[in-house]
Enzyme design. Structure first.
Site: not given
Ligand SMILES: [Zn+2]
Length: 192
Positions: A25, A95, A155, A175
């Site tokens: 982001k 943020e 995964c 943090g």
């Molecule tokens: Zn996963």
């Protein structure tokens, strides 16, 4: 015909970059701010005092180590005060979920009253999967929304959730790099 740089009037705008932790982001926010800077707009980036990723320096740094100068503010109202005192066209907010609820009214005023271009980035959901602070209202306010995803730490599928992996009840553990992992929906446990 001679081209006149930056002669176009700035369209007041509110863009919102959202996603879980480690979704890039901040990289996306900085990319957009740099683009506005190259278009000769006056850009300023704000971040909440709670985010101390950069230590004592007034700057924002991404997880990749990319840096961009930033003004640190405690409250939404301080952002408005700064903008009214400086020559600013484009306002970045990092943020944004950590600012107080008044950030919604401040951004609304920046866009509709003061005719600014606001680009904010924040966590849309907390580690329990609930709307983070003012984010639900900001999503409603935004003209353009850019969802980002991370990669699941288990995964490798697209991850939309921030899994807290240390026991703690506080909503904000800033943090604490090792306190969270990005997870896909299969591997996200909101009761963990
Ligand atoms: Zn996963």
């Amino acid at each position: 015909m001679m081209a006149t740089p930056c002669s176009l009037p700035l369209q007041p705008m509110f863009e919102l970059i959202v996603g879980p932790m480690y979704a890039g982001k901040t990289e996306e926010l900085i990319r957009r701010l740099r683009r506005a800077h190259h278009a000769k707009r006056h850009v300023v980036l704000f971040k909440p005092e709670v985010d101390n990723r950069c230590g004592e320096d007034a700057c924002t740094s991404t997880h990749n180590g990319d840096r961009f100068p930033a003004e640190i503010k405690k409250t939404a109202r301080e952002i408005l005060a700064y903008v009214l005192e400086h020559d600013v066209d484009v306002i970045g907010i990092e943020e944004v979920q950590f600012f107080d609820e008044e950030i919604v009214e401040v951004i609304h005023a920046l866009v509709y009253v003061h005719r600014k271009w606001v680009i904010a980035a924040g966590l849309n959901r907390d580690y329990r999967g609930k709307a983070f602070g003012p984010m639900a209202r900001l999503l409603q306010e935004a003209f353009e929304i850019y969802p980002q995803h991370a990669m699941c730490s288990i995964c490798g599928q697209p991850a939309y959730h921030s899994q807290r992996i240390v026991p703690a009840k506080e909503l904000v553990l800033v943090g604490a790099k090792d306190a969270y992992e990005a997870r896909c929906t299969v591997h996200f446990d909101q009761d963990a």
